[in-house]
Design a protein around this motif. Sequence first.
Motif, short mmCIF file in Angstrom:
data_model
loop_
_atom_site.label_atom_id
_atom_site.label_comp_id
_atom_site.label_asym_id
_atom_site.label_seq_id
_atom_site.Cartn_x
_atom_site.Cartn_y
_atom_site.Cartn_z
N GLU A 18 2.68 -1.17 -3.50
CA GLU A 18 1.44 -1.26 -2.66
C GLU A 18 1.90 -0.73 -1.12
N GLU A 19 0.62 -0.36 -0.81
CA GLU A 19 0.75 0.09 0.93
C GLU A 19 -0.51 -0.27 1.59
N SER A 20 -0.45 -0.84 2.85
CA SER A 20 -1.47 -1.22 3.56
C SER A 20 -1.25 -1.01 4.82
N SER A 21 -2.34 -1.09 5.87
CA SER A 21 -2.25 -1.23 7.15
C SER A 21 -2.47 -2.70 7.63
N VAL A 22 -1.89 -3.12 8.61
CA VAL A 22 -1.91 -4.55 9.09
C VAL A 22 -2.17 -4.21 10.61
N ARG A 23 -3.20 -4.80 11.35
CA ARG A 23 -3.42 -4.66 12.99
C ARG A 23 -2.73 -6.03 13.46
N SER A 24 -1.96 -5.71 14.45
CA SER A 24 -1.23 -6.58 15.19
C SER A 24 -2.06 -7.18 16.24
N ALA A 25 -1.59 -8.20 16.94
CA ALA A 25 -2.77 -8.95 17.96
C ALA A 25 -3.26 -8.00 18.79
N ASP A 26 -2.47 -6.91 19.31
CA ASP A 26 -3.13 -5.98 20.17
C ASP A 26 -3.85 -4.88 19.68
N GLY A 27 -4.02 -4.95 18.38
CA GLY A 27 -4.86 -3.73 17.73
C GLY A 27 -3.99 -2.85 17.02
N ILE A 28 -2.68 -2.75 17.31
CA ILE A 28 -1.83 -1.77 16.83
C ILE A 28 -1.63 -1.86 15.32
N ARG A 29 -1.90 -0.71 14.75
CA ARG A 29 -1.91 -0.44 13.32
C ARG A 29 -0.42 -0.63 12.72
N LEU A 30 0.01 -1.23 11.78
CA LEU A 30 1.42 -1.22 11.23
C LEU A 30 1.34 -0.74 9.70
N HIS A 31 2.18 0.07 9.47
CA HIS A 31 2.34 0.46 7.96
C HIS A 31 3.48 -0.58 7.34
N VAL A 32 2.62 -0.92 6.13
CA VAL A 32 3.36 -1.82 5.43
C VAL A 32 3.58 -1.36 4.03
N GLU A 33 4.83 -1.66 3.40
CA GLU A 33 4.90 -1.28 1.87
C GLU A 33 5.47 -2.49 1.22
N VAL A 34 5.23 -2.62 0.00
CA VAL A 34 5.45 -3.49 -0.90
C VAL A 34 6.30 -2.98 -2.11
N HIS A 35 7.36 -3.45 -2.56
CA HIS A 35 8.27 -3.07 -3.46
C HIS A 35 8.52 -3.99 -4.35
N TYR A 67 13.25 -9.19 -6.51
CA TYR A 67 12.27 -9.94 -5.66
C TYR A 67 10.99 -8.96 -5.08
N ARG A 68 10.12 -9.58 -4.69
CA ARG A 68 8.89 -8.90 -3.98
C ARG A 68 9.41 -8.37 -2.65
N VAL A 69 9.76 -7.06 -2.36
CA VAL A 69 10.10 -6.75 -1.00
C VAL A 69 9.41 -6.04 -0.14
N VAL A 70 9.18 -6.59 0.72
CA VAL A 70 7.96 -6.08 2.13
C VAL A 70 8.74 -5.52 3.02
N ALA A 71 8.45 -4.28 3.25
CA ALA A 71 9.06 -3.49 4.46
C ALA A 71 7.90 -2.89 5.41
N TYR A 72 8.10 -2.93 6.62
CA TYR A 72 7.08 -2.41 7.45
C TYR A 72 7.66 -1.53 8.48
N ASP A 73 7.00 -0.51 8.99
CA ASP A 73 7.50 0.44 10.16
C ASP A 73 7.22 -0.44 11.68
N GLN A 74 8.20 -0.39 12.23
CA GLN A 74 8.03 -0.91 13.66
C GLN A 74 6.96 -0.16 14.39
N ARG A 75 6.36 -0.66 15.34
CA ARG A 75 5.25 -0.06 16.13
C ARG A 75 5.76 1.25 16.71
N GLY A 76 5.35 2.43 16.56
CA GLY A 76 5.78 3.70 16.93
C GLY A 76 6.73 4.53 16.10
N HIS A 77 7.26 3.62 14.97
CA HIS A 77 8.08 4.39 14.04
C HIS A 77 7.36 4.86 12.74
#
Length: 325
Positions: A18-35, A67-77
């Motif tokens: 699974e892949e998704s985008s999450v918005r942080s408190a200031d609106g920055i979009r974060l890429h999230v993966e689930v493995h 496990y259900r493994v969640v990994a995300y890209d830090q902002r800017g990465h």
Amino acid sequence: MSAAVQLPAEYVPPTPVEESSVRSADGIRLHVEVHGQPGAPTVVLAHGWTCSTAFWAPVIRELSARYRVVAYDQRGHGRSEIPPSRARYSTRALAEDLAAVLARTVPAGERAVLAGHSMGGMTIMAAGGRPEVAERTAANVLISTGPAELVAELTVLPDGVRAPGLRRFLNRQLLRSRMPLGPVTPISRAALKYATMGPSSPAGQVEATARIVHACPTAVRAHWAGVLGRLDVRAGLGRITAPTAVVVGTADRLTPPVHAHRMVAELADPQGLLLLPGVGHMAPLERPVEVAAEIHRMAAAHLAAETPVSVPAAAASAVERTTVA
């Protein structure tokens, strides 16, 4: 020209379920993966400075059967949004990003084990005391990281540079360099290995590290270096209540073991210090089996949904352990 180096299969990023985008408190979009396994206990991975979700590839492979493994890209990465201004780079932003990822990926009433490498560990510390993070955290694993005085403790410069003031100045200049890294070359591999990895790291590990680090945009690297240069998340570290284990390589030049010992002393519920002999700063890439085993140890002990496993006596809480080199 760059001499080709084969990338070992275990360092090729696995395909997420699974892949998704999450918005942080200031609106920055974060890429999230689930493995891994849907419905299984959750582990959340936060990578470090200049890295991406690809950094966790061998650890994800070790954990995904259980496990259900969640990994995300830090902002800017990676595939996360690059902040539009320097003001959007801060430890507060890191904590808010983690909170946003947890809110999206860990259902209310459930908890996860959080594992953070380098800046990812600093993220967990920066979020210390935040109720929205604490309520979704069963345990933490802090890997190759530190809470403060990063510039003062760097050991990248030769021992001949002894004056503390000069060392701090040169270390700061080195961190904040805006020099583009360009394509991976034998010279850049050698420099990166010296600064970030143990001396016995094989070519495939070095190549994997170089590809990840060179992919980080120059401006992003420099902006985060500015944050790291003045980092102090000791207050957050002191507010972490979840059981927390610490991992560090004995040859880590960027966050030497002195930081690990300080963190263990400040934690409310320390669950041991794992020392990896001869390992540098990139412990999850250099020793993924041992790092994944430590994450599993904490999950087995502190995630209620996980079937308990036998944990060796040497892995008991507050015990300093050293793996076989």
